[in-house]
Design a protein around this motif. Structure first.
Motif, PDB file in Angstrom:
ATOM      1  N   GLU A  27      56.536  33.930  36.226  1.00 17.92           N
ATOM      2  CA  GLU A  27      55.840  33.919  37.512  1.00 17.92           C
ATOM      3  C   GLU A  27      56.203  35.188  38.282  1.00 17.92           C
ATOM      4  O   GLU A  27      57.380  35.481  38.489  1.00 17.92           O
ATOM      5  CB  GLU A  27      56.257  32.684  38.316  1.00 17.92           C
ATOM      6  N   ARG A  70      58.760  30.095  42.266  1.00 22.54           N
ATOM      7  CA  ARG A  70      57.890  30.820  43.198  1.00 22.54           C
ATOM      8  C   ARG A  70      58.606  31.110  44.507  1.00 22.54           C
ATOM      9  O   ARG A  70      57.992  31.204  45.558  1.00 22.54           O
ATOM     10  CB  ARG A  70      56.613  30.021  43.452  1.00 22.54           C
ATOM     11  N   ASP A  71      59.923  31.228  44.410  1.00 20.49           N
ATOM     12  CA  ASP A  71      60.709  31.552  45.595  1.00 20.49           C
ATOM     13  C   ASP A  71      61.705  32.654  45.249  1.00 20.49           C
ATOM     14  O   ASP A  71      61.677  33.211  44.153  1.00 20.49           O
ATOM     15  CB  ASP A  71      61.417  30.314  46.146  1.00 20.49           C
ATOM     16  N   GLY A 105      54.241  35.978  41.202  1.00 19.11           N
ATOM     17  CA  GLY A 105      53.799  35.756  42.566  1.00 19.11           C
ATOM     18  C   GLY A 105      52.556  36.546  42.943  1.00 19.11           C
ATOM     19  O   GLY A 105      52.044  37.355  42.161  1.00 19.11           O
ATOM     20  N   LEU A 160      59.809  38.003  40.897  1.00 13.77           N
ATOM     21  CA  LEU A 160      58.766  37.794  41.886  1.00 13.77           C
ATOM     22  C   LEU A 160      58.389  39.117  42.556  1.00 13.77           C
ATOM     23  O   LEU A 160      59.248  39.864  42.998  1.00 13.77           O
ATOM     24  CB  LEU A 160      59.244  36.792  42.936  1.00 13.77           C
TER      25      LEU A 160
END
Length: 295
Positions: free
Chosen positions: A255, A220-221, A257, A227
């Motif tokens: 993921e 999540r970065d 985001g 993302l």
């Protein structure tokens, strides 16, 4: 109304660019690359029908996807990415194009992956240079880039999404983001070992370093290249060529985001085929992109 097509020669690549007859001359533009599957061409019915379906949804009466705020130009390759190495006008070796993973074809696994990665690199090349050929006097501006691909083109779509930050939308159709799982299943069914000469050490190292499934797709970065992207995954539940099981773990864990969108449609009773339902889903997703609904 029929769309219009112009063919451009961009750095040696023949590229078909489509436009809708009702497009304005001032609205911002989103460009959508379309990559066909193995044995296909930029002129086959899959390309033409998909572009028509996307135009019908994007420029037709409102159907829940929001009002279109941007124009769309679908882009299909004639001689390179969409007719990739050893395909179409670049055909060199019919045997290596036609044969799958087999005892007498040691190069299949690396052939398929080099086609896919070459395609992704060509997409980045065209994002760099296509605007200069389309609008040499700066007449209009392309403000968004997306990609849609079927089968082999779907595999390339995953790779391009993982490598090109300017691509904000991706629609992989009956493709797979995990090459190791996909090719391992094929090797097993063909009684081929995952070892040289079929899988060289350098090739396996490259896959383990660069394949989308080896990247930080769950993070999540900023380490996660997906993302913030808008991804529509379209597959058939009964696909035997690109089995859904080879993609499921990646897609489930992907993921995107808060700023991204992940939508997954796995059609029951459907094999390795690009169905009319998938075309409609793709068209609606693009419509939302143009309206700003998934931005």
């Amino acid at each position: 109304m029929e769309s219009t097509k112009q063919t451009l020669l961009v750095g040696g690549l023949l590229v078909d660019v489509y436009s809708h007859p009702t497009s304005s001359s001032t609205d911002p533009i989103h460009a959508l690359f379309f990559l066909h599957g193995r044995f296909g061409s930029a002129q086959d019915s899959n390309v033409v029908n998909t572009i028509k379906a996307i135009f019908d949804e994007s420029y037709g009466p409102g159907s829940g996807g929001g009002e279109r705020k941007k124009d769309l130009i679908p882009v299909a390759f004639v001689s390179h990415t969409s007719s990739p190495v050893n395909h179409g006008s670049r055909l060199v070796d019919q045997k290596r194009k036609s044969e799958g993973l087999a005892k007498n074809n040691h190069q299949h696994a690396v052939d398929m992956y080099t086609i896919q990665t070459g395609t992704a690199e060509d997409v980045s090349f065209l994002i760099d240079h296509l605007p200069s050929f389309l609008y040499p006097s700066g007449e209009r501006t392309i403000v968004g880039w997306g990609i849609c691909g079927v089968s082999l083109g779907g595999n390339s779509t995953w790779i391009a999404l993982s490598r090109e930050p300017r691509l904000t939308l991706g629609i992989p159709i009956i493709g797979c983001p995990d090459y190791t799982k996909l090719i391992s299943q094929r090797a097993q069914s063909s009684s081929i070992p995952i070892s040289p000469p079929y899988f060289s050490t350098s090739f396996k190292t490259y896959i383990e370093t660069h394949d989308p499934a080896q990247l930080a797709y769950r993070a999540r970065d900023a380490s996660n290249p997906f993302l913030g992207k808008k991804v529509l995954v379209l597959s058939g539940k009964e696909d035997k060529i690109v089995p859904w099981v080879a993609s499921a773990e990646f897609v489930d864990g992907l993921e995107v985001g808060e700023g991204g969108v992940k939508r997954v449609v796995v059609e029951e009773g459907v094999g390795h085929e690009f169905t009319s339902g998938m075309r409609r889903e793709a068209g609606l997703f693009v419509r939302e992109w143009l309206s700003g609904a998934v931005l």
